[in-house]
Design a protein around this motif. Structure first.
Motif, PDB file in Angstrom:
ATOM      1  N   ASN A  80       0.833  -1.193   0.000  1.00 20.79           N
ATOM      2  CA  ASN A  80       0.000   0.000   0.000  1.00 20.79           C
ATOM      3  C   ASN A  80       0.875   1.253   0.000  1.00 20.79           C
ATOM      4  N   GLY A  81       0.560   2.176  -0.891  1.00 15.54           N
ATOM      5  CA  GLY A  81       1.316   3.420  -0.966  1.00 15.54           C
ATOM      6  C   GLY A  81       2.421   3.409  -1.994  1.00 15.54           C
ATOM      7  N   THR A  82       2.883   2.219  -2.398  1.00 13.71           N
ATOM      8  CA  THR A  82       3.953   2.130  -3.399  1.00 13.71           C
ATOM      9  C   THR A  82       3.521   1.381  -4.648  1.00 13.71           C
ATOM     10  N   GLY A  83       2.480   0.534  -4.535  1.00 12.57           N
ATOM     11  CA  GLY A  83       2.043  -0.248  -5.681  1.00 12.57           C
ATOM     12  C   GLY A  83       3.028  -1.355  -6.006  1.00 12.57           C
ATOM     13  N   VAL A  84       2.901  -1.898  -7.221  1.00 16.46           N
ATOM     14  CA  VAL A  84       3.791  -2.967  -7.674  1.00 16.46           C
ATOM     15  C   VAL A  84       5.070  -2.345  -8.216  1.00 16.46           C
ATOM     16  N   GLN A  85       6.208  -2.820  -7.711  1.00 19.09           N
ATOM     17  CA  GLN A  85       7.486  -2.267  -8.136  1.00 19.09           C
ATOM     18  C   GLN A  85       8.484  -3.368  -8.460  1.00 19.09           C
ATOM     19  N   TRP A  86       9.310  -3.080  -9.443  1.00 17.94           N
ATOM     20  CA  TRP A  86      10.436  -3.953  -9.741  1.00 17.94           C
ATOM     21  C   TRP A  86      11.524  -3.716  -8.708  1.00 17.94           C
ATOM     22  N   VAL A  87      12.041  -4.809  -8.125  1.00 23.13           N
ATOM     23  CA  VAL A  87      13.057  -4.718  -7.077  1.00 23.13           C
ATOM     24  C   VAL A  87      14.453  -4.927  -7.641  1.00 23.13           C
ATOM     25  N   GLY A  88      14.625  -5.955  -8.485  1.00 23.73           N
ATOM     26  CA  GLY A  88      15.945  -6.232  -9.030  1.00 23.73           C
ATOM     27  C   GLY A  88      15.985  -7.575  -9.726  1.00 23.73           C
ATOM     28  N   ASP A  89      17.171  -7.954 -10.185  1.00 25.17           N
ATOM     29  CA  ASP A  89      17.373  -9.225 -10.889  1.00 25.17           C
ATOM     30  C   ASP A  89      18.670  -9.864 -10.416  1.00 25.17           C
ATOM     31  N   HIS A  90      18.676 -11.207 -10.384  1.00 22.70           N
ATOM     32  CA  HIS A  90      19.881 -11.963 -10.040  1.00 22.70           C
ATOM     33  C   HIS A  90      20.074 -13.082 -11.049  1.00 22.70           C
ATOM     34  N   ILE A  91      21.312 -13.539 -11.164  1.00 20.11           N
ATOM     35  CA  ILE A  91      21.635 -14.716 -11.954  1.00 20.11           C
ATOM     36  C   ILE A  91      22.381 -15.707 -11.075  1.00 20.11           C
ATOM     37  N   ARG A  92      22.131 -17.018 -11.274  1.00 24.29           N
ATOM     38  CA  ARG A  92      22.688 -18.020 -10.375  1.00 24.29           C
ATOM     39  C   ARG A  92      23.137 -19.270 -11.144  1.00 24.29           C
ATOM     40  N   PRO A 148      28.277 -40.317  -0.686  1.00 26.15           N
ATOM     41  CA  PRO A 148      27.199 -40.682   0.249  1.00 26.15           C
ATOM     42  C   PRO A 148      26.184 -39.563   0.467  1.00 26.15           C
ATOM     43  N   VAL A 149      26.545 -38.324   0.116  1.00 27.74           N
ATOM     44  CA  VAL A 149      25.632 -37.192   0.235  1.00 27.74           C
ATOM     45  C   VAL A 149      25.637 -36.422  -1.082  1.00 27.74           C
ATOM     46  N   GLY A 150      24.563 -35.688  -1.331  1.00 27.95           N
ATOM     47  CA  GLY A 150      24.528 -34.807  -2.485  1.00 27.95           C
ATOM     48  C   GLY A 150      25.284 -33.525  -2.186  1.00 27.95           C
ATOM     49  N   VAL A 151      26.086 -33.049  -3.131  1.00 25.54           N
ATOM     50  CA  VAL A 151      26.877 -31.837  -2.936  1.00 25.54           C
ATOM     51  C   VAL A 151      26.799 -30.979  -4.202  1.00 25.54           C
ATOM     52  N   SER A 152      26.514 -29.702  -4.018  1.00 22.93           N
ATOM     53  CA  SER A 152      26.556 -28.772  -5.141  1.00 22.93           C
ATOM     54  C   SER A 152      26.991 -27.402  -4.646  1.00 22.93           C
ATOM     55  N   LEU A 153      27.258 -26.511  -5.600  1.00 17.70           N
ATOM     56  CA  LEU A 153      27.740 -25.176  -5.274  1.00 17.70           C
ATOM     57  C   LEU A 153      27.092 -24.176  -6.218  1.00 17.70           C
ATOM     58  N   SER A 154      26.411 -23.178  -5.643  1.00 20.03           N
ATOM     59  CA  SER A 154      25.802 -22.131  -6.463  1.00 20.03           C
ATOM     60  C   SER A 154      26.451 -20.797  -6.148  1.00 20.03           C
ATOM     61  N   MET A 155      26.479 -19.927  -7.153  1.00 21.08           N
ATOM     62  CA  MET A 155      26.953 -18.556  -6.991  1.00 21.08           C
ATOM     63  C   MET A 155      25.882 -17.637  -7.558  1.00 21.08           C
ATOM     64  N   GLU A 156      25.386 -16.745  -6.718  1.00 18.15           N
ATOM     65  CA  GLU A 156      24.295 -15.859  -7.126  1.00 18.15           C
ATOM     66  C   GLU A 156      24.754 -14.412  -7.029  1.00 18.15           C
ATOM     67  N   TRP A 165      26.824 -10.486  -3.969  1.00 12.36           N
ATOM     68  CA  TRP A 165      27.280 -11.786  -4.469  1.00 12.36           C
ATOM     69  C   TRP A 165      27.157 -12.798  -3.342  1.00 12.36           C
ATOM     70  N   GLU A 166      26.614 -13.948  -3.654  1.00 14.66           N
ATOM     71  CA  GLU A 166      26.472 -15.017  -2.663  1.00 14.66           C
ATOM     72  C   GLU A 166      27.093 -16.305  -3.191  1.00 14.66           C
ATOM     73  N   ILE A 167      27.812 -16.995  -2.325  1.00 15.17           N
ATOM     74  CA  ILE A 167      28.309 -18.343  -2.616  1.00 15.17           C
ATOM     75  C   ILE A 167      27.632 -19.300  -1.650  1.00 15.17           C
ATOM     76  N   ARG A 168      26.971 -20.321  -2.198  1.00 12.68           N
ATOM     77  CA  ARG A 168      26.156 -21.209  -1.378  1.00 12.68           C
ATOM     78  C   ARG A 168      26.565 -22.669  -1.596  1.00 12.68           C
ATOM     79  N   PRO A 169      27.408 -23.218  -0.724  1.00  9.09           N
ATOM     80  CA  PRO A 169      27.610 -24.673  -0.743  1.00  9.09           C
ATOM     81  C   PRO A 169      26.317 -25.368  -0.291  1.00  9.09           C
ATOM     82  N   ILE A 170      26.025 -26.515  -0.877  1.00  6.14           N
ATOM     83  CA  ILE A 170      24.791 -27.241  -0.582  1.00  6.14           C
ATOM     84  C   ILE A 170      25.129 -28.709  -0.339  1.00  6.14           C
TER      85      ILE A 170
END
Length: 267
Positions: free
Chosen positions: A94-106, A118-126, A141-146
């Motif tokens: 309310n008061g601002t309406g619908v707004q674009w915030v931003g974009d990310h790539i990952r 024995p476990v699943g392992v991956s790595l993302s960078m966003e 920038w985010e680095i996310r081990p999984i």
């Protein structure tokens, strides 16, 4: 085996090199380790409503109370061990309406199943941009081990994410530690329930006091109605002063296969 050791060292090394608040209250999700199969596309809508949050404009940043965030996530499988995702963040209030915030790539890579870990392992960078009206740290920038595992009906996942600001007031704070954890139990073949935990403890070199930490606890359910669909719903509470105190979130995803493979991973 040598290739496996190299991959593990890459994850550990990169995780301590660089990364800022990539998820926030726009895409509230604990990642599993699997990636989209080559030739498949996942389209997800993340809907989050802050029922009780920050009510004041602080340093030019809009309040979060009664804000509805809609995030479109599109993830394309590249190979049997890699994918790339794109995010479009929006906010309505309310008061601002619908707004674009931003974009990310990952982009994301994972340990292939052929390695038989024995476990699943991956790595993302966003990495990406968000407008200063929604986050004073505009480039992050985010680095996310999984790491995750499905053992019978029990599932767990750990995302010890590291975050870093490229442009904004937190540039000098260095690496920020923002872990996420999920545990769940498959009560039936189509219904799973558990708890998701999200936190931001502040700089690795200067952990914030409990009062200033962000912590959220989400009892959540997953409906595994089909390998083509992803359905998640949760209600989160924030027990610390720096956290929005009540958030309702939902994820609706649909996988599209383009005929290049027979089976797609079910996250």
């Amino acid at each position: 085996m040598k290739l496996a050791r190299t991959f593990l060292l890459l994850i550990l090394g990169v995780s301590f090199c660089a990364t800022a608040n990539a998820q926030g209250n726009y895409e509230i999700q604990v990642y599993g380790s699997e990636t989209q199969a080559a030739g498949s596309t996942m389209v997800e809508l993340h809907s989050n409503f802050t029922a009780k949050g920050q009510r004041q404009t602080i340093d030019g940043v809009y309040p979060t109370n009664h804000a509805e965030h809609e995030t479109l996530e599109i993830t394309q499988g590249l190979t049997n061990w890699s994918e790339v995702g794109f995010y479009l963040f929006t906010s309505e209030q309310n008061g601002t309406g619908v707004q674009w915030v931003g974009d990310h790539i990952r982009p994301r890579v994972r340990v292939p199943e052929s390695w038989h870990w024995p476990v699943g392992v991956s790595l993302s960078m966003e990495a990406g941009y968000q407008r200063a009206a929604f986050d004073r740290n505009t480039w992050t920038w985010e680095i996310r081990p999984i790491v995750d595992r499905q053992k019978g009906r029990f599932y767990w996942a750990i995302n010890p994410a590291l975050e870093r600001t490229w442009h904004g007031p937190d540039v000098d704070l260095g690496l920020d530690f923002a872990p996420a954890v999920k545990v769940s139990w498959n009560f039936t073949k189509t219904f799973a329930a558990g708890v998701e935990y999200y936190a931001d403890y502040g700089s690795l070199t200067d952990i914030a006091s409990l009062h200033d930490q962000q912590q959220q606890i989400f009892p959540a359910i997953d409906l595994n109605v089909s390998p083509k669909w992803e359905i998640n719903f949760g209600v989160g509470v924030g027990p610390t002063a720096a956290t929005d105190h009540l958030i309702v979130k939902g994820i609706l995803g649909r996988r599209f296969d383009w005929g290049r493979h027979k089976n797609a991973p079910n996250r």
